[in-house]
Design a protein around this motif. Structure first.
Motif, PDB file in Angstrom:
ATOM      1  N   LEU A 105     -23.324   8.632  19.808  1.00 47.36           N
ATOM      2  CA  LEU A 105     -24.642   8.873  19.859  1.00 47.36           C
ATOM      3  C   LEU A 105     -25.355   9.560  19.214  1.00 47.36           C
ATOM      4  O   LEU A 105     -26.010   9.625  18.326  1.00 47.36           O
ATOM      5  CB  LEU A 105     -25.442   8.368  21.452  1.00 47.36           C
ATOM      6  CG  LEU A 105     -25.727   6.753  21.136  1.00 47.36           C
ATOM      7  CD1 LEU A 105     -25.957   7.146  23.278  1.00 47.36           C
ATOM      8  CD2 LEU A 105     -26.214   5.949  20.849  1.00 47.36           C
ATOM      9  N   ILE A 106     -24.237  10.828  18.946  1.00 44.62           N
ATOM     10  CA  ILE A 106     -25.073  12.131  18.681  1.00 44.62           C
ATOM     11  C   ILE A 106     -24.860  12.174  16.919  1.00 44.62           C
ATOM     12  O   ILE A 106     -25.873  12.028  16.335  1.00 44.62           O
ATOM     13  CB  ILE A 106     -24.427  13.370  18.983  1.00 44.62           C
ATOM     14  CG1 ILE A 106     -24.710  13.152  21.231  1.00 44.62           C
ATOM     15  CG2 ILE A 106     -24.808  14.562  18.435  1.00 44.62           C
ATOM     16  CD1 ILE A 106     -24.236  14.450  21.586  1.00 44.62           C
ATOM     17  N   LEU A 107     -23.547  11.588  16.815  1.00 42.34           N
ATOM     18  CA  LEU A 107     -23.453  11.615  15.593  1.00 42.34           C
ATOM     19  C   LEU A 107     -24.427  10.977  14.785  1.00 42.34           C
ATOM     20  O   LEU A 107     -25.058  10.989  13.578  1.00 42.34           O
ATOM     21  CB  LEU A 107     -22.295  10.957  15.265  1.00 42.34           C
ATOM     22  CG  LEU A 107     -20.794  11.965  15.214  1.00 42.34           C
ATOM     23  CD1 LEU A 107     -19.549  11.491  15.059  1.00 42.34           C
ATOM     24  CD2 LEU A 107     -21.075  13.532  14.272  1.00 42.34           C
ATOM     25  N   LEU A 108     -24.624   9.589  15.273  1.00 44.31           N
ATOM     26  CA  LEU A 108     -25.900   8.460  14.638  1.00 44.31           C
ATOM     27  C   LEU A 108     -27.282   8.720  14.448  1.00 44.31           C
ATOM     28  O   LEU A 108     -27.306   8.583  13.697  1.00 44.31           O
ATOM     29  CB  LEU A 108     -25.266   7.089  15.413  1.00 44.31           C
ATOM     30  CG  LEU A 108     -24.264   6.513  15.301  1.00 44.31           C
ATOM     31  CD1 LEU A 108     -24.863   4.911  16.610  1.00 44.31           C
ATOM     32  CD2 LEU A 108     -23.510   5.930  13.944  1.00 44.31           C
ATOM     33  N   SER A 109     -27.618   9.868  15.412  1.00 46.49           N
ATOM     34  CA  SER A 109     -28.411  10.450  15.478  1.00 46.49           C
ATOM     35  C   SER A 109     -28.542  11.311  14.234  1.00 46.49           C
ATOM     36  O   SER A 109     -30.310  11.337  14.246  1.00 46.49           O
ATOM     37  CB  SER A 109     -28.841  11.008  17.341  1.00 46.49           C
ATOM     38  OG  SER A 109     -28.923   9.719  18.008  1.00 46.49           O
ATOM     39  N   TYR A 110     -28.243  12.237  14.181  1.00 48.90           N
ATOM     40  CA  TYR A 110     -28.141  13.208  12.804  1.00 48.90           C
ATOM     41  C   TYR A 110     -27.712  12.687  12.173  1.00 48.90           C
ATOM     42  O   TYR A 110     -28.074  13.450  10.958  1.00 48.90           O
ATOM     43  CB  TYR A 110     -27.151  14.538  13.364  1.00 48.90           C
ATOM     44  CG  TYR A 110     -27.122  15.641  13.140  1.00 48.90           C
ATOM     45  CD1 TYR A 110     -27.717  16.302  13.217  1.00 48.90           C
ATOM     46  CD2 TYR A 110     -26.374  16.096  11.966  1.00 48.90           C
ATOM     47  CE1 TYR A 110     -28.064  17.647  12.814  1.00 48.90           C
ATOM     48  CE2 TYR A 110     -26.123  17.183  11.472  1.00 48.90           C
ATOM     49  CZ  TYR A 110     -27.835  18.049  11.245  1.00 48.90           C
ATOM     50  OH  TYR A 110     -27.939  18.971  11.270  1.00 48.90           O
ATOM     51  N   PHE A 111     -27.486  11.930  11.860  1.00 51.93           N
ATOM     52  CA  PHE A 111     -26.379  11.356  10.191  1.00 51.93           C
ATOM     53  C   PHE A 111     -26.434   9.831   9.558  1.00 51.93           C
ATOM     54  O   PHE A 111     -26.569   9.171  10.179  1.00 51.93           O
ATOM     55  CB  PHE A 111     -25.179  11.394  10.156  1.00 51.93           C
ATOM     56  CG  PHE A 111     -24.317  13.533   9.888  1.00 51.93           C
ATOM     57  CD1 PHE A 111     -24.656  13.919   8.948  1.00 51.93           C
ATOM     58  CD2 PHE A 111     -23.841  13.051  11.218  1.00 51.93           C
ATOM     59  CE1 PHE A 111     -24.391  15.263   9.594  1.00 51.93           C
ATOM     60  CE2 PHE A 111     -23.231  14.268  11.190  1.00 51.93           C
ATOM     61  CZ  PHE A 111     -23.369  15.716  11.026  1.00 51.93           C
ATOM     62  N   PRO A 112     -27.883   9.362   9.149  1.00 54.69           N
ATOM     63  CA  PRO A 112     -28.964   8.585   8.739  1.00 54.69           C
ATOM     64  C   PRO A 112     -27.992   7.813   7.961  1.00 54.69           C
ATOM     65  O   PRO A 112     -28.075   6.747   7.888  1.00 54.69           O
ATOM     66  CB  PRO A 112     -30.198   9.275   8.990  1.00 54.69           C
ATOM     67  CG  PRO A 112     -30.080  10.251   8.492  1.00 54.69           C
ATOM     68  CD  PRO A 112     -29.384  10.530   9.137  1.00 54.69           C
ATOM     69  N   ILE A 113     -27.282   8.591   7.206  1.00 62.24           N
ATOM     70  CA  ILE A 113     -26.112   7.747   6.499  1.00 62.24           C
ATOM     71  C   ILE A 113     -25.312   6.413   6.680  1.00 62.24           C
ATOM     72  O   ILE A 113     -24.970   5.978   5.778  1.00 62.24           O
ATOM     73  CB  ILE A 113     -26.184   8.895   5.302  1.00 62.24           C
ATOM     74  CG1 ILE A 113     -25.270   7.987   3.891  1.00 62.24           C
ATOM     75  CG2 ILE A 113     -25.160   9.724   6.448  1.00 62.24           C
ATOM     76  CD1 ILE A 113     -26.066   7.574   3.804  1.00 62.24           C
ATOM     77  N   LEU A 114     -24.878   7.118   8.379  1.00 59.20           N
ATOM     78  CA  LEU A 114     -23.896   6.357   9.013  1.00 59.20           C
ATOM     79  C   LEU A 114     -24.459   4.592   8.757  1.00 59.20           C
ATOM     80  O   LEU A 114     -23.509   4.128   9.315  1.00 59.20           O
ATOM     81  CB  LEU A 114     -23.736   6.797  10.622  1.00 59.20           C
ATOM     82  CG  LEU A 114     -23.050   8.170  10.102  1.00 59.20           C
ATOM     83  CD1 LEU A 114     -22.222   8.804  11.295  1.00 59.20           C
ATOM     84  CD2 LEU A 114     -21.202   8.498   9.120  1.00 59.20           C
ATOM     85  N   SER A 115     -26.008   5.108   9.370  1.00 61.38           N
ATOM     86  CA  SER A 115     -26.178   3.211   9.477  1.00 61.38           C
ATOM     87  C   SER A 115     -27.351   3.349   8.663  1.00 61.38           C
ATOM     88  O   SER A 115     -26.655   1.716   8.013  1.00 61.38           O
ATOM     89  CB  SER A 115     -27.783   4.184  10.949  1.00 61.38           C
ATOM     90  OG  SER A 115     -26.924   4.013  11.328  1.00 61.38           O
ATOM     91  N   THR A 116     -27.182   3.347   7.297  1.00 61.70           N
ATOM     92  CA  THR A 116     -28.126   2.998   5.867  1.00 61.70           C
ATOM     93  C   THR A 116     -27.137   3.493   4.735  1.00 61.70           C
ATOM     94  O   THR A 116     -27.461   2.245   3.856  1.00 61.70           O
ATOM     95  CB  THR A 116     -29.074   3.625   5.623  1.00 61.70           C
ATOM     96  OG1 THR A 116     -29.319   5.204   5.198  1.00 61.70           O
ATOM     97  CG2 THR A 116     -30.268   4.015   7.053  1.00 61.70           C
ATOM     98  N   ALA A 117     -25.318   3.851   5.135  1.00 65.83           N
ATOM     99  CA  ALA A 117     -25.371   3.422   3.689  1.00 65.83           C
ATOM    100  C   ALA A 117     -24.647   1.965   2.564  1.00 65.83           C
ATOM    101  O   ALA A 117     -24.650   2.315   1.912  1.00 65.83           O
ATOM    102  CB  ALA A 117     -23.592   4.126   4.250  1.00 65.83           C
ATOM    103  N   LEU A 118     -25.026   1.555   3.802  1.00 63.33           N
ATOM    104  CA  LEU A 118     -23.948  -0.444   3.534  1.00 63.33           C
ATOM    105  C   LEU A 118     -24.971  -0.953   2.928  1.00 63.33           C
ATOM    106  O   LEU A 118     -25.211  -1.782   1.630  1.00 63.33           O
ATOM    107  CB  LEU A 118     -23.422  -0.612   4.288  1.00 63.33           C
ATOM    108  CG  LEU A 118     -22.428  -0.280   4.652  1.00 63.33           C
ATOM    109  CD1 LEU A 118     -21.078  -0.673   5.751  1.00 63.33           C
ATOM    110  CD2 LEU A 118     -21.146  -0.034   3.043  1.00 63.33           C
ATOM    111  N   ILE A 119     -26.443  -0.545   3.262  1.00 66.60           N
ATOM    112  CA  ILE A 119     -27.553  -1.791   2.977  1.00 66.60           C
ATOM    113  C   ILE A 119     -28.362  -1.282   1.539  1.00 66.60           C
ATOM    114  O   ILE A 119     -28.438   0.069   1.037  1.00 66.60           O
ATOM    115  CB  ILE A 119     -28.489  -0.884   4.005  1.00 66.60           C
ATOM    116  CG1 ILE A 119     -28.615  -1.327   5.523  1.00 66.60           C
ATOM    117  CG2 ILE A 119     -29.834  -1.620   3.890  1.00 66.60           C
ATOM    118  CD1 ILE A 119     -29.409  -0.264   6.088  1.00 66.60           C
TER     119      ILE A 119
END
Length: 419
Positions: A405-419
């Motif tokens: 959760l901390i990683l996902l909160s700090y690095f938005p690229i982890l959630s948006t890289a494939l979009i």
């Protein structure tokens, strides 16, 4: 008076849909602006007038057909081919099978119920601690809200007016990261506790297991592949997946017949109606929230505390952790999205896809944390292990989720890289 009524109903064990609907009704009465009653029914109806919501009953139906059609056991057996020979192999099989099921069922509670029946007795029989067996299975259920398809993503997409297919894609990398951390947790516990060593299948056995599971693999391929390649919408993919699940269970595995469909349809309709009614009630509640300018007032308050998006997300994570302990994840998502999403986007410029992934994973933690902890009680009921025993063995997995959760909160690229 309205906030007091909301809290009394919420902590009085009134169903969350009724809490939202009755609070909105009381607000109109309390405000004296009775002309708003004319729009009340319209707001409820508009909450469910969304094509994307059709995906919910279809994904639930797919899960029901999978369970009844014998596909779950075959996927578990196929997972043994890839990780069964490692020390603690059955624990890895448990997690890998949970990954397969997360790509089909989309509901953490349903996944925990299905996998607890399948895996906990098998692990206990091979010498694993019952608490650890149930905890591993329950933790695997946390993959459901991020690995597509996700019930929470469908609901969040409807509430946030975002493409559900893009939300599914946003969950792929976080889901793989979360699964990877769980594998690390199992490896470390295995070294500490000297888990039994597994046995690799012989080549003919592996080929047979994969061949038997191959039709079942068509379902996640149809769901994820159809969305990734733009062939179908999430709703269309869910419809195709339910048709494949029925065809495979009836014609290939022969464990389900057309006569069984009536009972499956009733269960699907019952479970779906609960979720969809909550969304309808949430729409009218969100209408009241916007009318009262609550997001703007809350944003003004929070902005005095911090102007940093990461710090804001940490505050949100901490608050939602407590919310998720008391309220069901779907209900909490419906409740907080209309309030927090505008603040995240407008005040802190946080990507809505990143925000959706973070809060969905956070809220599902409440399934496994007291005092409510529905997932704990489901795992306990299905495995016969006491809830406290499961929770005592669960903390390494919960710590891993916190790190993710901390990683996902700090690095938005982890959630948006494939979009």
């Amino acid at each position: 008076m309205t906030p007091l009524l909301f809290l009394v109903l919420l902590f009085g064990s009134v169903p969350i849909a009724l809490v939202l609907a009755l609070t909105a009704l009381w607000y109109i009465y309390d405000s004296g602006n009775l002309v708003l009653y004319d729009s009340y029914a319209q707001q409820i109806f508009s909450g469910v007038e969304n094509y994307g919501l059709l995906a919910i009953p279809l994904f639930i139906l797919t899960g029901e057909l999978m369970n009844e059609g014998g596909m779950t056991q075959r996927l578990v057996h196929a997972a043994r081919v890839f990780v069964g020979g490692f020390r603690g192999g059955l624990a890895y099989i448990n997690l890998l099978a949970n990954m397969f099921m997360a790509a089909i069922i989309g509901s953490a509670a349903s996944q925990i119920a299905v996998m607890s029946r399948a895996m906990v007795p098998a692990m206990t029989k091979e010498g694993y601690d019952p608490g650890f067996s149930a905890a591993t299975t329950a933790a695997g259920g946390l993959l459901a809200p991020v690995i597509p398809p996700s019930m929470l993503f469908v609901i969040y997409g409807v509430l946030a007016q975002l493409p559900i297919g893009d939300l599914f894609i946003a969950g792929i990398i976080p889901g793989l990261i979360l699964a990877g951390t769980f594998f690390v947790v199992v490896a470390l516990i295995g070294l500490a506790k000297d888990f039994p060593k597994g046995e690799w299948m012989t080549l003919p056995e592996a080929a047979r297991a994969l061949r038997n599971a191959l039709p079942a693999f068509l379902i996640p391929i149809a769901i994820v592949g159809g969305i990734l390649f733009g062939i179908a919408t999430p709703t269309e993919s869910a419809a195709v997946a339910s048709l494949i699940a029925f065809a495979v269970g009836w014609l290939f595995y022969r464990e389900i017949t057309p006569r069984d469909l009536g009972q499956l349809f009733v269960r699907t309709a019952t479970n779906s109606s609960l979720v969809i009614f909550m969304i309808a009630a949430a729409n009218v509640f969100g209408w009241v929230v916007v009318y009262e300018e609550l997001p703007q007032k809350l944003a003004a308050f929070i902005s005095t505390v911090t102007s940093d998006p990461f710090t804001f997300l940490l505050i949100v994570n901490l608050c939602l952790l407590f919310v998720g302990m008391l309220i069901d994840g779907i209900a909490a998502l419906i409740l907080i999205t209309p309030i927090l999403l505008p603040i995240a986007m407008n005040t802190y410029n946080i990507d809505p896809f990143q925000f959706g992934v973070v809060i969905s994973l956070n809220l599902v933690l409440g399934l496994l944390t007291p005092p409510v902890g529905v997932g704990l009680y489901i795992a306990s009921a299905m495995s016969g292990v006491r809830p406290f025993t499961i929770f005592a063995a669960l903390w390494p997995f919960l710590l891993a989720v916190t790190v993710v959760l901390i990683l996902l909160s700090y690095f938005p690229i982890l959630s948006t890289a494939l979009i």
